[in-house]
Design a protein around this motif. Structure first.
Motif, PDB file in Angstrom:
ATOM      1  N   LEU A   1      92.588 -59.902   5.794  1.00 42.51           N
ATOM      2  CA  LEU A   1      91.921 -60.827   5.697  1.00 42.51           C
ATOM      3  C   LEU A   1      90.378 -60.532   4.982  1.00 42.51           C
ATOM      4  O   LEU A   1      90.151 -59.224   5.432  1.00 42.51           O
ATOM      5  CB  LEU A   1      91.552 -61.297   7.107  1.00 42.51           C
ATOM      6  N   ALA A   2      89.891 -61.397   4.491  1.00 45.09           N
ATOM      7  CA  ALA A   2      88.603 -61.119   3.820  1.00 45.09           C
ATOM      8  C   ALA A   2      87.271 -61.626   4.385  1.00 45.09           C
ATOM      9  O   ALA A   2      86.401 -60.790   4.393  1.00 45.09           O
ATOM     10  CB  ALA A   2      88.405 -61.812   2.268  1.00 45.09           C
ATOM     11  N   ASP A   3      87.475 -62.399   5.364  1.00 51.51           N
ATOM     12  CA  ASP A   3      86.375 -62.831   6.263  1.00 51.51           C
ATOM     13  C   ASP A   3      86.378 -62.328   7.226  1.00 51.51           C
ATOM     14  O   ASP A   3      87.387 -62.042   8.201  1.00 51.51           O
ATOM     15  CB  ASP A   3      86.657 -64.501   6.416  1.00 51.51           C
ATOM     16  N   GLU A   4      85.274 -61.575   7.706  1.00 50.80           N
ATOM     17  CA  GLU A   4      84.971 -60.547   8.751  1.00 50.80           C
ATOM     18  C   GLU A   4      84.909 -61.420  10.036  1.00 50.80           C
ATOM     19  O   GLU A   4      85.403 -60.871  10.998  1.00 50.80           O
ATOM     20  CB  GLU A   4      83.907 -59.811   8.518  1.00 50.80           C
ATOM     21  N   SER A   5      84.477 -62.532   9.987  1.00 55.28           N
ATOM     22  CA  SER A   5      84.381 -63.414  11.096  1.00 55.28           C
ATOM     23  C   SER A   5      85.911 -63.814  11.579  1.00 55.28           C
ATOM     24  O   SER A   5      86.302 -63.722  13.030  1.00 55.28           O
ATOM     25  CB  SER A   5      83.672 -64.758  10.956  1.00 55.28           C
ATOM     26  N   HIS A   6      86.784 -63.827  10.909  1.00 63.45           N
ATOM     27  CA  HIS A   6      88.246 -64.319  11.003  1.00 63.45           C
ATOM     28  C   HIS A   6      88.895 -63.092  11.694  1.00 63.45           C
ATOM     29  O   HIS A   6      89.532 -63.282  12.883  1.00 63.45           O
ATOM     30  CB  HIS A   6      88.909 -64.746   9.774  1.00 63.45           C
ATOM     31  N   VAL A   7      88.397 -61.752  11.000  1.00 58.45           N
ATOM     32  CA  VAL A   7      89.084 -60.665  11.453  1.00 58.45           C
ATOM     33  C   VAL A   7      88.654 -60.461  13.107  1.00 58.45           C
ATOM     34  O   VAL A   7      89.335 -59.947  13.980  1.00 58.45           O
ATOM     35  CB  VAL A   7      88.485 -59.418  10.804  1.00 58.45           C
ATOM     36  N   LEU A   8      87.254 -60.580  13.388  1.00 58.37           N
ATOM     37  CA  LEU A   8      87.055 -60.391  14.734  1.00 58.37           C
ATOM     38  C   LEU A   8      87.275 -61.342  15.813  1.00 58.37           C
ATOM     39  O   LEU A   8      87.604 -61.039  16.773  1.00 58.37           O
ATOM     40  CB  LEU A   8      85.396 -60.325  14.816  1.00 58.37           C
ATOM     41  N   LEU A   9      87.607 -62.659  15.341  1.00 59.63           N
ATOM     42  CA  LEU A   9      88.086 -63.597  16.091  1.00 59.63           C
ATOM     43  C   LEU A   9      89.515 -63.295  16.463  1.00 59.63           C
ATOM     44  O   LEU A   9      89.944 -63.228  17.695  1.00 59.63           O
ATOM     45  CB  LEU A   9      88.062 -65.086  15.480  1.00 59.63           C
ATOM     46  N   LEU A  10      90.332 -63.000  15.479  1.00 65.65           N
ATOM     47  CA  LEU A  10      91.831 -62.635  15.750  1.00 65.65           C
ATOM     48  C   LEU A  10      91.645 -61.278  16.631  1.00 65.65           C
ATOM     49  O   LEU A  10      92.762 -61.197  17.542  1.00 65.65           O
ATOM     50  CB  LEU A  10      92.376 -62.417  14.495  1.00 65.65           C
ATOM     51  N   ALA A  11      90.819 -60.409  16.316  1.00 66.79           N
ATOM     52  CA  ALA A  11      90.882 -59.095  17.288  1.00 66.79           C
ATOM     53  C   ALA A  11      90.773 -59.445  18.725  1.00 66.79           C
ATOM     54  O   ALA A  11      91.468 -59.051  19.499  1.00 66.79           O
ATOM     55  CB  ALA A  11      89.788 -58.311  16.784  1.00 66.79           C
ATOM     56  N   GLY A  12      89.900 -60.531  18.835  1.00 69.15           N
ATOM     57  CA  GLY A  12      89.535 -61.006  20.384  1.00 69.15           C
ATOM     58  C   GLY A  12      90.559 -61.621  20.998  1.00 69.15           C
ATOM     59  O   GLY A  12      91.120 -61.357  22.084  1.00 69.15           O
ATOM     60  N   VAL A  13      91.349 -62.380  19.984  1.00 75.46           N
ATOM     61  CA  VAL A  13      92.666 -63.163  20.641  1.00 75.46           C
ATOM     62  C   VAL A  13      93.852 -62.181  21.104  1.00 75.46           C
ATOM     63  O   VAL A  13      94.181 -62.177  21.894  1.00 75.46           O
ATOM     64  CB  VAL A  13      93.069 -63.966  19.565  1.00 75.46           C
ATOM     65  N   ALA A  14      94.049 -61.035  20.038  1.00 70.53           N
ATOM     66  CA  ALA A  14      94.772 -59.968  19.948  1.00 70.53           C
ATOM     67  C   ALA A  14      94.414 -59.304  21.494  1.00 70.53           C
ATOM     68  O   ALA A  14      95.460 -58.860  22.261  1.00 70.53           O
ATOM     69  CB  ALA A  14      94.792 -59.133  18.942  1.00 70.53           C
ATOM     70  N   TYR A  15      93.463 -59.131  21.946  1.00 70.00           N
ATOM     71  CA  TYR A  15      93.114 -58.440  23.135  1.00 70.00           C
ATOM     72  C   TYR A  15      93.417 -59.098  24.510  1.00 70.00           C
ATOM     73  O   TYR A  15      94.089 -58.530  25.097  1.00 70.00           O
ATOM     74  CB  TYR A  15      91.515 -58.550  23.110  1.00 70.00           C
ATOM     75  N   ASN A  16      93.568 -60.473  24.206  1.00 72.03           N
ATOM     76  CA  ASN A  16      94.026 -61.414  25.160  1.00 72.03           C
ATOM     77  C   ASN A  16      95.506 -61.727  25.183  1.00 72.03           C
ATOM     78  O   ASN A  16      96.160 -61.450  26.135  1.00 72.03           O
ATOM     79  CB  ASN A  16      93.262 -62.664  25.330  1.00 72.03           C
ATOM     80  N   ALA A  17      95.997 -61.991  23.989  1.00 73.25           N
ATOM     81  CA  ALA A  17      97.503 -62.174  23.839  1.00 73.25           C
ATOM     82  C   ALA A  17      98.236 -61.083  23.533  1.00 73.25           C
ATOM     83  O   ALA A  17      99.754 -60.971  23.678  1.00 73.25           O
ATOM     84  CB  ALA A  17      97.452 -63.193  22.768  1.00 73.25           C
ATOM     85  N   GLY A  18      97.862 -59.891  22.947  1.00 69.97           N
ATOM     86  CA  GLY A  18      98.605 -58.633  22.474  1.00 69.97           C
ATOM     87  C   GLY A  18      98.572 -58.730  21.003  1.00 69.97           C
ATOM     88  O   GLY A  18      99.019 -59.922  20.601  1.00 69.97           O
ATOM     89  N   PRO A  19      98.496 -57.563  20.340  1.00 72.65           N
ATOM     90  CA  PRO A  19      98.492 -57.560  19.056  1.00 72.65           C
ATOM     91  C   PRO A  19      99.687 -57.769  18.148  1.00 72.65           C
ATOM     92  O   PRO A  19      99.770 -58.668  16.971  1.00 72.65           O
ATOM     93  CB  PRO A  19      98.420 -55.971  18.702  1.00 72.65           C
ATOM     94  N   GLY A  20     100.927 -57.769  18.949  1.00 82.08           N
ATOM     95  CA  GLY A  20     102.199 -58.134  18.576  1.00 82.08           C
ATOM     96  C   GLY A  20     102.230 -59.585  18.168  1.00 82.08           C
ATOM     97  O   GLY A  20     102.824 -60.139  17.087  1.00 82.08           O
ATOM     98  N   SER A  21     101.526 -60.316  19.095  1.00 86.46           N
ATOM     99  CA  SER A  21     101.643 -61.996  18.947  1.00 86.46           C
ATOM    100  C   SER A  21     100.673 -62.367  17.776  1.00 86.46           C
ATOM    101  O   SER A  21     101.387 -63.296  16.960  1.00 86.46           O
ATOM    102  CB  SER A  21     100.967 -62.365  20.290  1.00 86.46           C
ATOM    103  N   VAL A  22      99.599 -61.955  17.408  1.00 90.12           N
ATOM    104  CA  VAL A  22      98.923 -62.179  16.360  1.00 90.12           C
ATOM    105  C   VAL A  22      99.548 -61.662  15.083  1.00 90.12           C
ATOM    106  O   VAL A  22      99.735 -62.629  14.256  1.00 90.12           O
ATOM    107  CB  VAL A  22      97.455 -61.411  16.424  1.00 90.12           C
ATOM    108  N   LYS A  23     100.016 -60.675  15.133  1.00 91.47           N
ATOM    109  CA  LYS A  23     100.969 -60.281  13.748  1.00 91.47           C
ATOM    110  C   LYS A  23     101.827 -61.210  13.316  1.00 91.47           C
ATOM    111  O   LYS A  23     102.011 -61.410  12.240  1.00 91.47           O
ATOM    112  CB  LYS A  23     101.167 -58.588  13.952  1.00 91.47           C
TER     113      LYS A  23
END
Length: 278
Positions: free
Chosen positions: A230-252
């Protein structure tokens, strides 16, 4: 099944899947790389911090620790202490003694396996075996429900009904065991003094919890940046936050925010942070 019965079946089965827990991968598997670009400010503003401090004055004691942790782990990925504060506000309202229905503990709501990988002092792994067994049982009944939905969508009503029955049986076992293990865990932990509790399980220690939160969030942000390109840093951080809640495997797997009500709501809280539901 008639049409109405099929609709009822689908409605009840899919509703039950909304709370599916995605367990995190190991920290080592995230395969750390060189530092990322400078933090984008859009998900972490002074206005957000003001909202947190007004709604949760107890957060003020955590801010210096979060700032220090952000500097400490900036080599992994630059995280704003305000974003970290958002995550903890959403997770526990800065309650160091919080215990979730999934046995996540402390202000940052860590599962025991993830906390151990991050270096936290915890009781021996055998102490958590009963909790792991209960969560495995939950995964089994939810898996059966997934299979029931798949069979239903293929038109195999008989198989769908059989799988739904199996799922309901497993769910009943889960609920009974969950109630017993949760009551036992809370009784044992909360009967201790705060000092004894934190010495036994560092997830209850606010200083340790703050440090681990930033460490794990930075690790997740690096993973998202690397794996989703991802190029957009806000998107990176948002998905990192979601991965914190849902688990990294889910986001990937989903290449974005998993379309589950809980995760979409979590993402909205991170982005807007206007209506705290605490």
């Amino acid at each position: 099944m008639d049409l109405r019965s099929r609709r009822d079946f689908l409605a009840t089965t899919t509703t039950g899947l909304a709370g599916l827990l995605m367990l995190p991968q190991t920290i080592a598997a995230l395969n750390l790389e060189p530092p990322a670009p400078t933090l984008a400010p859009s998900l972490a503003t002074d206005r957000d911090l003001s909202k947190i401090l007004v709604a949760l004055p107890q957060a003020s004691a955590h801010i210096p620790r979060l700032q220090a942790a952000c500097e400490k782990y900036a080599h992994i990925y630059p995280i704003s202490h305000i974003l970290a504060a958002k995550i903890q506000a959403i997770e526990s309202a800065f309650n160091p003694d919080a215990i979730s229905n999934s046995y996540a503990v402390g202000g940052a709501q860590f599962m025991h396996a993830t906390a151990r990988e991050l270096g936290a002092i915890l009781p021996p792994a055998a102490e958590f075996q009963a909790q792991d067994d209960v969560l495995a049982l939950r995964n089994r009944y939810q898996g059966k429900m997934n299979d029931a939905v798949a069979a239903f969508r293929k038109g195999d009503d008989v198989q769908a009904k059989a799988l739904r029955t199996e799922s309901d049986t497993l769910k009943a076992r889960f609920e009974k065991l969950h109630e017993n293990t949760m009551a036992d865990f809370k009784k044992r932990m909360l009967s201790l003094t705060p000092e004894a509790r934190r010495a036994l399980d560092a997830r209850f220690d606010p200083a340790v919890s703050d440090d681990m939160l930033v460490h794990y969030l930075a690790t997740l942000a690096r993973m998202v940046k690397r794996d989703l390109d991802l190029a957009d840093e806000s998107h990176v951080l948002l998905l990192a936050g979601v991965a914190y809640n849902a688990g990294p495997g889910s986001v990937k797997r989903k290449l974005g925010i998993p379309v589950v009500a809980q995760n979409v709501e979590y993402a909205n809280k991170i982005m807007v942070f206007q209506h705290l539901k605490l």
